[in-house]
Every structure is written in C-alpha cells, then in structure tokens.
Design an enzyme around this catalytic site. Structure first.
Site: not given
Ligand code: NAP
Length: 566
Positions: A325, A288
């Site tokens: 989100c 997501e």
């Molecule tokens: P994020 O930076 O992508 O992090 C989410 C998780 O993924 C973290 O545990 C992060 O761990 C891991 N991760 C990210 N890139 C990675 C990679 N290349 N390799 C391995 N692990 C990776 O997201 P966020 O800042 O926490 O959340 C914000 C985003 O989430 C926004 O874009 C928002 O729209 C979206 N969101 C979507 C929903 C939905 O239901 N669609 C709901 C809530 C939020 P590390 O930091 O340890 O890498």
C-alpha cells in the site's frame, strides 16, 4: 494449539498445524452440514500456478448469522472483563501465532507467492502489534477517562458530576487485504485493536490466502479458549468462489455488527461503505484503501545523490513486487541532468529484474491493465518494462492453473504538462510501476503536491539548498497525506506510538485516524458521559476510588493514581 497429527499416508507422525477448509464460528471448526460442495474453492500458488489440494467451504448465510449473534452475546460478557484480561488475551494470541512456527510461513508463502523471509518479518510485526495493544489496554489512557466533579453548592444552579470515557462499539467485522496475509488480515492490526477495545471480531477471510487465514484463526480461537473468553469473541468466515461478495455484504448488514474494518482496494472499501450506510442503522466503516505515495526529488538532492536515490526508490518499488500500500507510484523530479540520471539508474535495475510472483491472477490482470492504460497516454514514455510489463504465460494474462502468476516492474517518464492533462495518472497502479514526472520549477513541484489524490505517505528528497522548497512542500503535504517522509522511501511502516497509517480520501475514508499504532484502538469505541451516576453504576475506569490506577483528567488536570490518593 491448532495442531493435529499428520494423517494416513503421511511419512511422519509429527504434530503439525493443519487447515480443514471450514469456517470457525464461535469456536467451532466443524464441517457445516448445510454447506454445498459445489461452492467449495481452492487456493492457488502464484509462483507455480498450481492449485493447492484443500477444498475451502465458503461460510453459509446461517454461519454468518450465527457468528453475529454469538459475537453480540460475547460482547456483554467481555464488558465484564478487566483490561488486564483483554491484554492477556492479546498476549496469548501473539504467543499462539508464534507457536505456528514455520508451517504458517510455508502455507502463507504457498498461497501468496511472498517469500518466507518477508512473511517472517510480517509475522513478527503482527506479534509486536498484538503486544503493543496489550500494553495500551493495560495502561488504559486510550480511554481518556475524564471526570468533572459535581458541586452541589454552586449558585445559581448546582454543577452536575460528569464522567466520560470511551466505550466499545460492539462486534466488529474485519476484511483483510490480500497483500498482507498476516499484518492486515485475520489477526492483524484491526483484529488486535478491536479485541483490545473490548469488541468481538468476525473476520471475513480473504480468498487469496484461505489456509493462512484458517490457521491463524485456529490460533486465535485457541487463545480465546485459554483466556476464558466466550467463544463468540472471535469467528472466521471462509469466503471465495462464487459466493465471495455476498458473504461480506451479509456480514456488513448483520444487525449485531456495529463497525467494519477494511483494508483493500478503493472499489471494495466504497462498496462496503455504501452497504453500511444503507442500513436502517448505518454503522462506521474504517476503510484503508489505495495510495500513490508521491515522492518529490528536489534539485539539490539530484545533484549529488541521483544514483543512490534511484537505488532506494527501485528497492522500494519492487518490495513484494510492488504489492504494498506504500509503494512509490509517482515520482516528481526537478528537471535536471540528475533527474535523467535517476531515471536511467532505475531503468537499468528494472530491465535486469526477473519477473516475480503477483498475489494472484486478478491482481496481475488489474496491474497489467493499469500499466497498459498508462503506456497508451500520449506523451508518456515507457522507460523500462513498458506496455509488455509482466510475464504473460501461454495460458493468458489471467494466470490460469499451472501457469506462474508473474509480472515485471515498469517505469514511465512524463512531463508536468502531460501529468496535469491526464487524471488517470493520479490513480493507484497496484504493483511494481512508477511514473517519473519532470517538473520545470519548484512552483510546479508545489503545484503537483496540490493535485495528487489523498495518500498514505509522501516523501521529500532534498539537499541543503532546498530548504525553502521543503518548507513549502511540507505545508501542502500536511493537507494531503498521513505521513511525510524526509530523505527516505515510503515502504516500511513502523508499528510505533507516533505512527500514522492513514490519510485523506481515497487513501482512507476516515482521515482523522490511523490503521497502525495505538491510536487505531479509538476507532472501535465512542465517548459516553455518565451524569450524576451513583458510584456503584460507574465503570471501574471512572469510579472515584480509581481501582485500576488509571491516569485521568480530573477537573481539567491530568493526574495519576498516586496523586489522587494523596
Ligand atoms: P480487495 O480486492 O479490495 O480485497 C480486500 C477484501 O475486501 C477481500 O476480503 C475482499 O473479498 C473484500 N471485498 C472487496 N470488494 C468487495 C465487495 N464489493 N463486496 C464485498 N467484499 C469485497 O483488495 P486486495 O486485492 O486484497 O488488496 C489490494 C489493495 O489493498 C490495494 O489497492 C492496496 O493498496 C490496498 N491496501 C491498502 C492498505 C492500507 O493500509 N491502506 C494496506 C494493504 C493494502 P472478496 O475477494 O471475497 O470480495
């Protein structure tokens, strides 16, 4: 319960939940002897910029391996448990989560800058999610148990006896998002639905809220013990600092991990999907990701309600400082005095808004970067906030130690032509920023609906005479989003049976399903058909005696236990 007595130096001897800074691998929260102290990381309070005192130790590769192996062992033990046992596990987790009380809200608020009021609502929603899945698992109709009885005397060939149901995939790795430290994290929807399906769960802790994650993980571990499930049913791996990306990648490559649930950024979701697809045995990743949640404000709605719609949109935009989100990022409005009144009313509110905390320095840097990118587009007017959006402390835009990590909302105005020529406007700005796109005709509004990227939601504000435009938009939006909201804003995702929290790419990579609501459980199972199976070999759900009293599809007709017995 995840509690300890306050230690030396404390002014009180009350029992309170604590975090230790260590991963929880199959029930053990003990220090890992091979962890390297120089890899430890700390959480930061975004509201003050202060580092929090606890050292968190990222999981070692050995811990990731062990979590996977123990989960695999647990999987077979969980297969022998009844749906009632799994429902009870979810209920115990809900109970233990509530039992963490205010301490959980305070730790989560300190790590994320979100208010305790918002976090209380999120905690209650998480509890509701766990209880909803408990009910779904007990009822059992999600399994779609289906029986086509055999006919040995059928000519010219006998008809085989076929019985089908959904069977759990195996251990699931869960990656939570930073913006929902409870509902989309350690014991959030992915964990609840996977455990409900009968899949052990390994959570990769989010580095933005490690204390919150560990505290919740201890509550889950405690519930696993109380429900007499094997310890490998649940593990929680701290990750942060230099090793953060490698822990997630190692987990997704683990041979015992059979599926991945991810909530977060587009980049993160795609990176994990690539790793999963490059395995010798590719596994599904349910990601997501980001969403722009377009809002269409039609001519007749603007005539009388411009100010009240502006008020609703403003409140939705600044909810959790835009870090939702479902934040409304694109607003398409029919060219009219009402549209300008809407922009003025939103701008007035935005200009008066105080800067508010962002989840962390990285989130704010990304937000400011995207806001400035939008502000530079020729023809885009900054109407409030603008390129300087965000409080930039003396320490720099990254929000270093001791500087609050704050940002202010921003509003831009563009014409439809400018929107069409600048694809960057189609991408999510994660934070409190929106672009109002002025459309000259209903045709342009409809055309805009075919252009934006797949999204979680779209909203339509309409007046009585807009019916034809609403019908046309609805037909288009069915193809573009997971949820269409009429005369309302996109924020506020109800956890309910009919909810869809999903949508076409890039909102998700699996548009046929949802991350919220009972249907989410189906992501962690696949259909298996048993042909001419001896009664003793059949799972209870498919036995002729129907010991669980399930509602089943038998020879093409839905039936229930009472009718079957009659
Ligand atoms: P994020 O930076 O992508 O992090 C989410 C998780 O993924 C973290 O545990 C992060 O761990 C891991 N991760 C990210 N890139 C990675 C990679 N290349 N390799 C391995 N692990 C990776 O997201 P966020 O800042 O926490 O959340 C914000 C985003 O989430 C926004 O874009 C928002 O729209 C979206 N969101 C979507 C929903 C939905 O239901 N669609 C709901 C809530 C939020 P590390 O930091 O340890 O890498």
């Amino acid at each position: 319960m995840a509690t300890e007595t306050a230690g030396a130096g404390s002014t009180s001897n009350v029992t309170r939940p604590v975090t230790r800074g260590w991963s929880i691998v199959a029930g053990s929260n003990d220090p890992c002897p091979t962890a390297t102290p120089e890899h430890a990381f700390k959480a930061t309070n975004p509201a003050s910029g202060a580092e929090l005192p606890i050292d968190f130790h990222p999981a070692t590769t050995r811990q990731v391996q062990t979590a996977g192996e123990k989960a695999w062992e647990a999987f077979f033990a969980i297969r022998a448990k009844s749906p009632g046992d799994r429902a009870r596990l979810l209920e115990l987790i809900a109970q233990r989560l509530r039992g963490l009380g205010d301490a959980l809200l305070q730790i989560a608020s300190g790590e994320t800058g979100l208010t305790t009021t918002r976090l209380m609502a999120e905690r209650d929603r998480t509890v509701h999610t766990l209880l909803t899945f408990a009910e779904v698992v007990r009822r059992g109709d999600w399994l779609r148990a289906t029986i086509d009885r055999g006919e040995a005397s059928r000519s010219p060939v006998p008809k085989p006896d076929l019985r089908r149901m959904l069977v759990p995939l195996g251990p699931v790795a869960v990656f939570g998002a930073g913006n929902f430290p409870l509902a989309y994290s350690t014991a959030g929807g992915d964990t609840a639905s996977a455990l409900g399906a009968g899949c052990p769960v390994i959570v990769k802790g989010h580095p933005g809220h490690p204390g919150t994650g560990e505290l919740v993980a201890r509550a889950v571990t405690d519930a696993v013990r109380a429900a007499e499930f094997p310890p490998g049913t649940f593990s929680f791996l701290h990750s942060g600092g230099e090793r953060e990306k490698s822990i997630g990648a190692t987990l997704v490559r683990h041979p015992c991990v059979r599926a991945v649930g991810f909530t977060g950024s587009l980049g993160g979701g795609l990176a994990l999907e690539k790793i999963a697809s490059e395995r010798s045995d590719p596994i599904p990743v349910y990601a997501e990701m980001g969403s722009t949640n377009p809002v269409f404000v039609l001519r007749h709605a603007l005539e009388g309600q411009a100010k009240s719609i502006a008020e609703k949109l403003y409140a939705s935009l600044v909810n959790s400082n835009g870090q939702m989100c479902t934040c409304p990022g694109l607003i398409f409005a029919s060219r009219s005095d009402g549209a300008e009144a809407l922009i003025r009313a939103m701008s007035d509110r935005i200009e008066a808004a105080e800067p508010a905390p962002m989840l962390g320095g990285r989130t704010r840097t990304n937000f400011l970067g995207r806001v400035n990118e939008v502000a530079k587009i020729e023809g885009v007017e900054a109407r409030a906030g603008g390129p300087q959006a965000g409080h930039i402390p003396p320490g720099g835009a990254g929000g270093g130690a001791k500087h609050p990590v704050l940002a202010s909302p921003a509003l831009f105005r563009a014409t439809y032509d400018v929107f069409v020529k600048n694809p960057t406007l189609l991408e999510e700005v994660f934070g409190p920023a929106a672009v109002v796109v002025i459309c000259d005709t209903d045709e342009q509004l409809a055309e805009a609906a075919t252009r934006f990227q797949g999204s979680l939601t779209a909203s339509i504000f309409a007046g009585g005479y807009d019916a034809a435009a609403v019908r046309q938009l609805t037909t288009i939006l069915e193809q573009r989003v997971g949820r269409i909201v009429y005369n309302g804003v996109p924020t506020g995702v109800e956890v309910a049976h009919a909810m869809v929290h999903g949508g076409p790419f890039p909102a998700t990579n699996a548009p046929h399903t949802t991350a919220v609501g009972p249907m989410a459980i189906e992501r962690w199972a696949r259909p298996v058909c048993y042909q001419n199976a001896p009664e003793a070999m059949l799972p209870p759900e498919l036995k002729s005696t129907n010991p669980l009293g399930l509602r089943r599809l038998i020879d093409g007709e839905w039936t229930d236990a009472k009718i079957e017995r009659a």
